[in-house]
Design a protein around this motif. Structure first.
Motif, short mmCIF file in Angstrom:
data_model
loop_
_atom_site.label_atom_id
_atom_site.label_comp_id
_atom_site.label_asym_id
_atom_site.label_seq_id
_atom_site.Cartn_x
_atom_site.Cartn_y
_atom_site.Cartn_z
N THR A 18 -5.92 5.32 7.22
CA THR A 18 -5.18 4.41 6.34
C THR A 18 -4.19 5.18 5.46
N LEU B 204 -7.22 -4.98 -5.74
CA LEU B 204 -7.99 -5.42 -4.58
C LEU B 204 -7.94 -4.37 -3.46
N ILE B 205 -6.76 -3.79 -3.28
CA ILE B 205 -6.59 -2.74 -2.26
C ILE B 205 -7.48 -1.54 -2.58
N CYS B 206 -7.50 -1.15 -3.85
CA CYS B 206 -8.31 0.00 -4.25
C CYS B 206 -9.80 -0.26 -4.04
N LYS B 207 -10.24 -1.50 -4.27
CA LYS B 207 -11.64 -1.83 -4.06
C LYS B 207 -12.00 -1.77 -2.58
N LYS B 208 -11.09 -2.23 -1.72
CA LYS B 208 -11.33 -2.17 -0.28
C LYS B 208 -11.38 -0.72 0.20
N ASP B 209 -10.54 0.11 -0.38
CA ASP B 209 -10.52 1.53 0.02
C ASP B 209 -11.85 2.21 -0.27
N GLU B 210 -12.50 1.80 -1.35
CA GLU B 210 -13.78 2.42 -1.73
C GLU B 210 -14.87 2.16 -0.70
N LYS B 211 -14.71 1.09 0.09
CA LYS B 211 -15.73 0.74 1.08
C LYS B 211 -15.47 1.35 2.45
N LEU B 212 -14.33 2.00 2.62
CA LEU B 212 -13.97 2.56 3.93
C LEU B 212 -14.72 3.86 4.19
N THR C 198 0.80 -1.22 0.00
CA THR C 198 0.00 0.00 0.00
C THR C 198 0.84 1.27 0.00
#
Length: 450
Positions: free
Chosen positions: A209, A193-201, A167
């Motif tokens: 983060t 995958l990291i970018c997709k998780k960031d969108e949900k934060l 990251t």
């Protein structure tokens, strides 16, 4: 024989000391009745006994002897509400345990639930604690270094992973990140995958983060700002003793990070992206050290000698050694740091690169430079693109060739490379181009010669 300034105190001195009296009231394990925790006590001890004595070693030893960390500081820590003095006090005591080579993390391992937020407070102080003295900043850097050298502990490793993982490539330029993904395609999948998780934060969690991912890069930039703008004492190319110690401790931290593969893998590329090593070597601080081979604060040395003359002759020699021991050490450490940052290993896999692999890597870089010059500047540098690589990959030759070009021509060449080099400062740009394309003797070749 009279006792020195940092000699161990006697039993009688310990019993009568103010720290002992406070411990008997608040945290001593043998006390029959203890007073309730009072945050003002922590603040007062830090202000008077630590900061007020310039972190006198005897005061710290007494606090450690009284089990200040185990019985008072850590059990009563509330990371959300405690003062910066409390955070600093914990760092001081952990550093002291490392100095004494006793178990430093037992108290934290016994109650690990607050360590994550505490570590976050430490990181914020490192970047935002402008009111902290240079010695206090050194204490924080030492604490971070101890954390990076204690990755075997789950409670510490879980926090370190947040600031050195994939990251942190968010600090790279998009062009450099794409270049690295082309070299290692599996990282591109992980990045998506990291970018997709960031969108949900949630926004607050996302900000936390982002802070963790950018922490080390911002810390490096803060350090570069210091050594690029540091003021000497009365224009004498002499620097304050504590500032020199800070630079050495900082470089020790970064060296410990890049010599361990788990922490080196992604961070070494971030350092390369901001040209950390080159900017250090070009800083006025390093240039003055090379010029004078001296970096001690004259006033500090004179004061030390004067104090020793007032005591006994037997201790004068010890104090002089303590003040001259680190002379020009930073330059030597930086040279070692450069060696480790360019070490012949694959940062992704940890595998050693052979001499042939290193040679191919070097030839690809120089060949790319020749193609760029042939395409855009064949009139200004007609022979350079046509010459054998071994005849042009010398620092002196590269410097002469680049020095002939204008700023715009240099920028045009650097932007046509892969990855593009985006630098506006002429001196830094030339040095980066030279460093990228000069032939450097590997440690394998050095060993063969020896």
């Amino acid at each position: 024989m009279p006792r020195g300034q940092n000699a161990a105190p006697t039993v009688e001195q310990i019993n009568k000391d103010r720290i002992t009296l406070l411990s008997e009231q608040y945290w001593a394990s043998y006390a029959l009745q203890r007073r309730a925790y009072d945050r003002l006590v922590v603040d007062e001890i830090y202000i008077k006994e630590l900061l007020g004595t310039n972190f006198n070693l005897r005061r710290i030893i007494l606090l450690e002897f009284s089990q200040y960390l185990e019985n008072f500081l850590w059990p009563n820590l509330n990371p959300d509400q405690c003062s910066p003095y409390h955070v600093m006090s914990v760092c001081v005591m952990v550093n002291e345990k490392f100095r004494e080579r006793v178990q430093p993390w037992d108290a934290i391992n016994a109650n690990p639930e607050h360590f994550g937020k505490f570590f976050s407070r430490v990181m914020h102080l490192c970047l935002e604690g402008d009111e902290l003295s240079i010695k206090e900043q050194t204490i924080l850097i030492m604490f971070l270094d101890h954390c990076f050298n204690s990755l075997e502990l789950d409670v510490i490793r879980s926090q370190i992973q947040k600031i050195v993982g994939l990251t942190i490539w968010t600090n790279l330029t998009p062009e450099r990140r794409e270049y690295e993904f082309e070299k290692t395609p599996k990282f591109r999948k992980l990045w998506k995958l990291i970018c997709k998780k960031d969108e949900k934060l949630e926004n607050e969690e996302l900000q936390t983060t982002i802070f963790e991912r950018t922490f080390l890069r911002k810390l490096a930039e803060k350090f570069l700002q210091l050594i690029e703008n540091i003021q000497s004492i009365n224009n004498t190319d002499q620097y304050p003793f504590e500032t020199v110690i800070y630079t050495e401790r900082f470089l020790e931290l970064f060296t410990d990070i890049i010599v361990q593969l788990p922490t080196r893998r992604f961070f070494n590329i971030v350092l390369d992206n901001i040209n950390f090593v080159i900017r250090c070597f070009l800083s006025p601080f390093i240039k003055s050290l090379i010029k004078n081979n001296e970096n001690m604060d004259i006033e500090f040395i004179q004061t030390s000698i004067r104090k020793k003359i007032q005591t006994e002759n037997g201790e004068e020699e010890i104090e002089q050694q303590a003040t001259t021991k680190t002379t020009n050490l930073f330059h030597k450490m930086l040279t070692n740091f450069k060696f480790y940052s360019n070490f012949e290993i694959n940062d992704t896999t940890g595998e050693t690169l052979t001499q042939n692999e290193m040679m191919e890597k070097h030839y690809e870089k120089v060949l790319q430079l020749q193609k760029a010059i042939f395409k855009h500047f064949r009139d200004e540098m007609p022979t350079f693109p046509l010459q054998n690589i071994q005849t042009i990959d010398k620092r002196e030759i590269l410097n002469d060739e680049f020095d002939k070009l204008s700023d715009e021509q240099l920028k045009s060449i650097s932007l046509s490379l892969q990855p593009p080099i985006q630098i506006n400062n002429r001196e830094l740009l030339i040095e980066v181009l030279i460093s990228e394309h000069e032939k450097i003797q590997s440690h394998l070749e050095v060993r063969l010669i020896q």
